[in-house]
Motif scaffolding. Structure first.
Motif, PDB file in Angstrom:
ATOM      1  N   HIS A   1       0.835  -1.181   0.000  1.00  0.00           N
ATOM      2  CA  HIS A   1       0.000   0.000   0.000  1.00  0.00           C
ATOM      3  C   HIS A   1       0.875   1.237   0.000  1.00  0.00           C
ATOM      4  N   ARG A   2       0.612   2.160  -0.918  1.00  0.00           N
ATOM      5  CA  ARG A   2       1.393   3.393  -1.016  1.00  0.00           C
ATOM      6  C   ARG A   2       0.609   4.556  -0.405  1.00  0.00           C
ATOM      7  N   TYR A   3       1.272   5.362   0.408  1.00  0.00           N
ATOM      8  CA  TYR A   3       0.629   6.508   1.048  1.00  0.00           C
ATOM      9  C   TYR A   3       0.322   7.581   0.008  1.00  0.00           C
ATOM     10  N   LEU A   4      -0.891   8.113   0.078  1.00  0.00           N
ATOM     11  CA  LEU A   4      -1.341   9.139  -0.858  1.00  0.00           C
ATOM     12  C   LEU A   4      -1.967  10.262  -0.042  1.00  0.00           C
ATOM     13  N   SER A   5      -1.335  11.413  -0.001  1.00  0.00           N
ATOM     14  CA  SER A   5      -1.797  12.496   0.864  1.00  0.00           C
ATOM     15  C   SER A   5      -2.959  13.293   0.285  1.00  0.00           C
ATOM     16  N   GLU A   6      -3.207  13.161  -1.018  1.00  0.00           N
ATOM     17  CA  GLU A   6      -4.309  13.871  -1.663  1.00  0.00           C
ATOM     18  C   GLU A   6      -4.888  13.013  -2.771  1.00  0.00           C
ATOM     19  N   LEU A   7      -6.034  13.439  -3.291  1.00  0.00           N
ATOM     20  CA  LEU A   7      -6.636  12.679  -4.386  1.00  0.00           C
ATOM     21  C   LEU A   7      -5.681  12.600  -5.564  1.00  0.00           C
ATOM     22  N   GLU A   8      -5.669  11.443  -6.200  1.00  0.00           N
ATOM     23  CA  GLU A   8      -4.916  11.259  -7.428  1.00  0.00           C
ATOM     24  C   GLU A   8      -5.933  10.839  -8.486  1.00  0.00           C
ATOM     25  N   PHE A   9      -5.827  11.369  -9.677  1.00  0.00           N
ATOM     26  CA  PHE A   9      -6.756  11.009 -10.739  1.00  0.00           C
ATOM     27  C   PHE A   9      -6.077  10.022 -11.671  1.00  0.00           C
ATOM     28  N   LYS A  10      -6.856   9.047 -12.125  1.00  0.00           N
ATOM     29  CA  LYS A  10      -6.301   7.968 -12.944  1.00  0.00           C
ATOM     30  C   LYS A  10      -5.496   8.518 -14.112  1.00  0.00           C
ATOM     31  N   ASP A  11      -6.000   9.583 -14.738  1.00  0.00           N
ATOM     32  CA  ASP A  11      -5.314  10.221 -15.853  1.00  0.00           C
ATOM     33  C   ASP A  11      -5.892  11.617 -16.052  1.00  0.00           C
ATOM     34  N   ALA A  12      -5.308  12.362 -16.987  1.00  0.00           N
ATOM     35  CA  ALA A  12      -5.747  13.739 -17.243  1.00  0.00           C
ATOM     36  C   ALA A  12      -7.181  13.790 -17.756  1.00  0.00           C
ATOM     37  N   ILE A  13      -7.588  12.785 -18.502  1.00  0.00           N
ATOM     38  CA  ILE A  13      -8.962  12.739 -19.025  1.00  0.00           C
ATOM     39  C   ILE A  13      -9.957  12.613 -17.880  1.00  0.00           C
ATOM     40  N   THR A  83      -8.567   9.783   0.806  1.00  0.00           N
ATOM     41  CA  THR A  83      -7.815   9.890  -0.443  1.00  0.00           C
ATOM     42  C   THR A  83      -7.687   8.528  -1.127  1.00  0.00           C
ATOM     43  N   GLY A  84      -7.389   8.581  -2.403  1.00  0.00           N
ATOM     44  CA  GLY A  84      -7.206   7.393  -3.217  1.00  0.00           C
ATOM     45  C   GLY A  84      -7.134   7.824  -4.671  1.00  0.00           C
ATOM     46  N   VAL A  85      -7.227   6.858  -5.559  1.00  0.00           N
ATOM     47  CA  VAL A  85      -7.187   7.128  -6.992  1.00  0.00           C
ATOM     48  C   VAL A  85      -8.624   7.257  -7.492  1.00  0.00           C
ATOM     49  N   VAL A  86      -8.934   8.407  -8.091  1.00  0.00           N
ATOM     50  CA  VAL A  86     -10.265   8.619  -8.654  1.00  0.00           C
ATOM     51  C   VAL A  86     -10.266   8.005 -10.048  1.00  0.00           C
ATOM     52  N   ARG A  87     -11.173   7.053 -10.236  1.00  0.00           N
ATOM     53  CA  ARG A  87     -11.276   6.355 -11.520  1.00  0.00           C
ATOM     54  C   ARG A  87     -12.743   6.099 -11.823  1.00  0.00           C
ATOM     55  N   ARG A  88     -12.995   5.774 -13.083  1.00  0.00           N
ATOM     56  CA  ARG A  88     -14.352   5.453 -13.492  1.00  0.00           C
ATOM     57  C   ARG A  88     -14.733   4.101 -12.914  1.00  0.00           C
ATOM     58  N   ARG A  89     -15.962   4.003 -12.450  1.00  0.00           N
ATOM     59  CA  ARG A  89     -16.457   2.741 -11.905  1.00  0.00           C
ATOM     60  C   ARG A  89     -17.095   1.935 -13.026  1.00  0.00           C
ATOM     61  N   TYR A  99     -12.166  -0.743  -0.145  1.00  0.00           N
ATOM     62  CA  TYR A  99     -11.641   0.599   0.072  1.00  0.00           C
ATOM     63  C   TYR A  99     -12.113   1.585  -0.993  1.00  0.00           C
ATOM     64  N   CYS A 100     -13.214   1.294  -1.655  1.00  0.00           N
ATOM     65  CA  CYS A 100     -13.768   2.203  -2.647  1.00  0.00           C
ATOM     66  C   CYS A 100     -14.835   3.086  -2.019  1.00  0.00           C
ATOM     67  N   PHE A 101     -14.806   4.354  -2.377  1.00  0.00           N
ATOM     68  CA  PHE A 101     -15.757   5.336  -1.888  1.00  0.00           C
ATOM     69  C   PHE A 101     -16.364   6.007  -3.114  1.00  0.00           C
ATOM     70  N   ALA A 117      -8.989   3.398  -2.673  1.00  0.00           N
ATOM     71  CA  ALA A 117      -7.852   3.501  -1.755  1.00  0.00           C
ATOM     72  C   ALA A 117      -7.235   2.138  -1.434  1.00  0.00           C
ATOM     73  N   GLN A 118      -7.533   1.136  -2.239  1.00  0.00           N
ATOM     74  CA  GLN A 118      -6.982  -0.192  -1.938  1.00  0.00           C
ATOM     75  C   GLN A 118      -5.464  -0.206  -2.016  1.00  0.00           C
ATOM     76  N   ASP A 119      -4.900   0.356  -3.079  1.00  0.00           N
ATOM     77  CA  ASP A 119      -3.448   0.326  -3.259  1.00  0.00           C
ATOM     78  C   ASP A 119      -2.762   1.640  -2.896  1.00  0.00           C
ATOM     79  N   LYS A 120      -3.517   2.745  -2.936  1.00  0.00           N
ATOM     80  CA  LYS A 120      -2.988   4.072  -2.623  1.00  0.00           C
ATOM     81  C   LYS A 120      -4.041   4.816  -1.821  1.00  0.00           C
ATOM     82  N   GLY A 121      -3.644   5.389  -0.689  1.00  0.00           N
ATOM     83  CA  GLY A 121      -4.582   6.146   0.131  1.00  0.00           C
ATOM     84  C   GLY A 121      -3.902   6.603   1.411  1.00  0.00           C
TER      85      GLY A 121
END
Length: 187
Positions: A1-13, A83-89, A99-101, A117-121
């Motif tokens: 698990h990698r610490y993520l202090s703020e939201l990360e978006f899957k990509d620029a799109i 926090t975690g990675v924002v991605r399309r569901r 760990y999904c919100f 937030a399973q792998d990053k959060g």
């Protein structure tokens, strides 16, 4: 698990799509004035990636880890941002984990995103469910983006487990674990 202090978006799109959805959600009233007001109130804490003085501790094999206060926390105090990675569901395959919100920009299901937030959060991913919670999760708008924050709804003494209600939607696709009320005393 990698610490993520703020939201990360899957990509620029994804980031561009989310920004457009937030603007539209504000204009159509889906993001209400309270969410905007609370976002302004907690903007400095969100921008600075503030998390209250908490620790992650092992509870047992059923619940796993939990989040605990390391100092007294007052009612309505900001605990931190989930926090975690924002991605399309993916709605067909329901690619969610424990760990999904839900990222609530739209009531239209085909536009749903999730904070994964399973792998990053951060520490907030370890706050457990309780039917008698001492915190709440709320969505707030800061800098044109929604953020999920956790804040106390009553005083939390030092050493107490931090919990919030995951809601019935969370438990629809999971086996309900023993309630935290069995592990802590509600007021």
């Amino acid at each position: 698990h990698r610490y993520l202090s703020e939201l990360e978006f899957k990509d620029a799109i994804t980031l561009k799509r989310i920004k457009k959805q937030c603007i539209k959600a504000v204009s159509n009233g889906f993001i209400d004035e309270e969410s905007q007001w609370l976002g302004a109130l907690h903007a400095k804490q969100i921008r600075n990636n503030y998390v209250a003085d908490v620790s992650v501790r092992w509870i047992d094999d059923t619940l796993g880890f939990g989040l605990y206060s390391e100092r007294d926390i007052s009612a309505w105090e900001y605990i931190g941002e989930y926090t975690g990675v924002v991605r399309r569901r993916n709605l067909i395959f329901r690619n969610v984990n424990d760990y999904c919100f839900s990222y609530p920009t739209s009531i239209q299901n085909f536009r749903k995103h999730t904070i994964d937030a399973q792998d990053k959060g951060n520490e907030l991913r370890y706050a457990n469910h309780s039917d008698f919670p001492n915190c709440e999760s709320i969505s707030v708008l800061t800098d044109g983006l929604l953020h999920i924050i956790i804040r106390a709804i009553r005083d939390i003494p030092k050493g107490t487990q931090i919990s919030y209600d995951y809601t019935e939607i969370y438990w629809q696709s999971r086996t309900r674990v023993p309630n935290l009320s069995d592990k802590i005393d509600p007021e």
